[in-house]
Design a protein around this motif. Structure first.
Motif, PDB file in Angstrom:
ATOM      1  N   LYS A  29       0.902   4.142  -2.920  1.00  0.00           N
ATOM      2  CA  LYS A  29       0.667   5.565  -2.622  1.00  0.00           C
ATOM      3  C   LYS A  29       1.777   6.428  -3.174  1.00  0.00           C
ATOM      4  O   LYS A  29       1.546   7.483  -3.784  1.00  0.00           O
TER       5      LYS A  29
ATOM      6  N   SER B 260      -6.467   2.989   2.362  1.00  0.00           N
ATOM      7  CA  SER B 260      -6.067   2.756   3.758  1.00  0.00           C
ATOM      8  C   SER B 260      -7.152   2.022   4.519  1.00  0.00           C
ATOM      9  O   SER B 260      -6.884   1.183   5.359  1.00  0.00           O
TER      10      SER B 260
ATOM     11  N   LYS C 101       0.309  15.306   3.632  1.00  0.00           N
ATOM     12  CA  LYS C 101      -0.495  15.693   2.467  1.00  0.00           C
ATOM     13  C   LYS C 101      -1.154  17.057   2.674  1.00  0.00           C
ATOM     14  O   LYS C 101      -1.233  17.888   1.762  1.00  0.00           O
TER      15      LYS C 101
ATOM     16  N   MET D 223      -6.812  12.516  -4.902  1.00  0.00           N
ATOM     17  CA  MET D 223      -5.764  11.666  -4.345  1.00  0.00           C
ATOM     18  C   MET D 223      -6.077  11.321  -2.897  1.00  0.00           C
ATOM     19  O   MET D 223      -5.884  10.192  -2.447  1.00  0.00           O
ATOM     20  N   LYS D 224      -6.544  12.312  -2.132  1.00  0.00           N
ATOM     21  CA  LYS D 224      -6.903  12.070  -0.735  1.00  0.00           C
ATOM     22  C   LYS D 224      -8.007  11.033  -0.621  1.00  0.00           C
ATOM     23  O   LYS D 224      -7.989  10.149   0.237  1.00  0.00           O
TER      24      LYS D 224
ATOM     25  N   LYS E 128      -8.749   8.686  -2.803  1.00  0.00           N
ATOM     26  CA  LYS E 128      -8.230   7.357  -3.160  1.00  0.00           C
ATOM     27  C   LYS E 128      -7.413   6.759  -2.020  1.00  0.00           C
ATOM     28  O   LYS E 128      -7.510   5.577  -1.701  1.00  0.00           O
ATOM     29  N   GLU E 129      -6.569   7.577  -1.414  1.00  0.00           N
ATOM     30  CA  GLU E 129      -5.736   7.084  -0.322  1.00  0.00           C
ATOM     31  C   GLU E 129      -6.571   6.690   0.887  1.00  0.00           C
ATOM     32  O   GLU E 129      -6.261   5.727   1.580  1.00  0.00           O
TER      33      GLU E 129
ATOM     34  N   ALA F 258       0.832  -1.209   0.000  1.00  0.00           N
ATOM     35  CA  ALA F 258       0.000   0.000   0.000  1.00  0.00           C
ATOM     36  C   ALA F 258       0.862   1.253   0.000  1.00  0.00           C
ATOM     37  O   ALA F 258       0.596   2.226  -0.708  1.00  0.00           O
TER      38      ALA F 258
ATOM     39  N   ALA G  39       7.098  11.275   1.941  1.00  0.00           N
ATOM     40  CA  ALA G  39       6.526   9.942   1.728  1.00  0.00           C
ATOM     41  C   ALA G  39       7.517   8.838   2.105  1.00  0.00           C
ATOM     42  O   ALA G  39       7.169   7.843   2.725  1.00  0.00           O
TER      43      ALA G  39
ATOM     44  N   MET H 123       1.363   9.356  -6.027  1.00  0.00           N
ATOM     45  CA  MET H 123       1.759  10.749  -5.774  1.00  0.00           C
ATOM     46  C   MET H 123       2.775  11.224  -6.812  1.00  0.00           C
ATOM     47  O   MET H 123       2.720  12.363  -7.308  1.00  0.00           O
TER      48      MET H 123
END
Length: 433
Positions: free
Chosen positions: A15, A78, A97, A70-71, A73-74, A11, A137, A19
């Motif tokens: 990510k 998670s 982020k 993106m947030k 999706k993450e 994961a 990251a 990014m």
């Protein structure tokens, strides 16, 4: 646990890749927008400034939408894949982020405010922002891996410590039991015996108690070695146990004999057990007699004080021949000379050799007695090259002459040194030494 770690690592990698792709797309869009704005600027400054503002606003808006996606999706990733133990890492990633989003908004506002005065240096700043985000990251991934590793270490059992504690406790219990038994036996001997009994009987009882205590101590030591994971079948350990048992029994037998000498019949006397190496000594003597003759050895015995090593005593005239036979005979094959030294017994000189067989994993000692006034004996350096320096040492310190030695010279003292310091009658000539 390993599946969860693998999922968490996958994961984190996904990510980071997502990014990176988003940052690259944003850089391409920004470069394209800057190129268009520069072309429009040549046509008209006013139009160029207006276009630049519009493009900057559009870029900021696009960037905000991309970050929002993106947030989302993450967050979904998670919730679906990350284990429950990674909450703190997820918070750290979300904070990073959020910082990146705030930096992007501030940059967009600065670009819109600059207008005509300053052309945005979007490529450099975006590259810096991308690098910072990448570093964050990577730091988050490292923190996550460290936390998982720490969690794995904490779950490992502390079996080694428990085994050591158990072995120590067993040893302490055995020692306490041995002491208690010895005290009880001593007390019983002093209380139960009639007033007219001989003192030798008391000494015999005490000797038996001491022998029992030593035997128990040896058993406790063996249990400790076994609990600590030592080699249970080690030959040296077995010999040590047998030696301790033999010594204890020998003491008990001696005490019984002393008691019998006082006029009483011995009671419960344990006969001394033969050495576990007696079978090897018998084999060596038999092989030598069968191949070399009956009259080759002066003596053969088990050295009780030297780890029960089978010991052969050769005659002076058969010493070299027996040494050759011990090395080259296929049944014996004592190919390694581990020790050689001489000793002065005042009445005679004695040479001691200790050999080991890598083939049979057995030990043997070979001795020979020589005249003290004319201490000459054949060198065994032609048989075992390892005897070279030890024989020179005996020559230097005791004056033993080894005939056939390739280089019989002093090895410690100077050539003009007077006398041999390990002789019992040595007199020092240099008073300052």
């Amino acid at each position: 646990m390993s599946d969860e770690k693998a999922k968490a690592a996958a994961a984190a990698k996904a990510k980071a890749a997502a990014m990176k792709k988003l940052k690259e797309k944003e850089l391409e869009k920004a470069e394209h927008s800057e190129a268009v704005s520069s072309e429009n600027k040549e046509v008209s400054e006013e139009k160029a400034s207006a276009d630049a503002k519009a493009k900057a606003a559009a870029a900021a808006k696009a960037k905000a939408e991309a970050i929002k996606k993106m947030k989302e999706k993450e967050a979904e990733a998670s919730q679906a894949e990350e284990p429950a133990g990674a909450d703190e890492k997820a918070k750290a990633a979300a904070a990073a982020k959020a910082k990146a989003a705030a930096a992007a908004k501030a940059k967009a506002a600065a670009l819109a405010k600059q207008g005509k005065e300053e052309e945005p240096a979007g490529a450099d700043e975006k590259a810096k922002a991308a690098a910072a985000a990448k570093a964050k990251a990577a730091a988050a991934a490292k923190a996550k891996a460290a936390a998982l590793a720490k969690q794995g270490k904490e779950e490992e059992p502390a079996g080694a410590d428990e085994k050591a504690k158990a072995a120590a406790a067993a040893k302490a219990k055995a020692a306490a039991a041995a002491k208690a038994k010895a005290a009880a036996l001593a007390k019983q001997g002093s209380a139960d015996e009639p007033v007219g009994d001989d003192e030798k009987a008391k000494a015999a009882a005490k000797a038996k108690a001491i022998a029992a205590a030593k035997a128990k101590a040896a058993a406790a030591a063996a249990a400790k070695r076994k609990a600590a994971g030592g080699e249970a079948g080690d030959t040296d350990d077995e010999k040590a146990k047998a030696k301790a048992a033999a010594i204890a029994k020998a003491k008990a037998a001696a005490a019984a004999k002393a008691k019998a000498a006082g006029g009483e019949a011995p009671a419960d006397v344990e006969a001394e057990q033969p050495s576990p190496n007696q079978q090897f000594l018998d084999k060596y003597v038999k092989v030598i007699k069968e191949n070399l003759g009956e009259d080759m050895l002066e003596d053969a015995y088990i050295n009780r004080l030297g780890k029960d090593v089978p010991t052969l005593v050769a005659k002076k005239e058969t010493y070299f021949k027996i040494a050759q036979f011990l090395k080259h005979n296929e049944q014996l094959a004592f190919d390694y000379l581990s020790e050689h030294h001489g000793s002065d017994f005042e009445t005679h000189m004695e040479i001691y050799n200790h050999m080991y067989s890598f083939k049979t994993k057995e030990n043997i000692a070979l001795k020979v007695k020589i005249d003290r006034d004319e201490p000459k004996i054949e060198s065994i350096t032609p048989v075992w090259e390892g005897a070279n320096w030890p024989e020179r040492e005996s020559y230097d310190l005791l004056g033993i002459i080894y005939t056939g030695h390739p280089n019989l010279t002093r090895i410690m003292l100077t050539d003009d040194w007077v006398g041999h310091p390990l002789r019992k009658d040595y007199e020092q000539h240099d008073e300052e030494v």
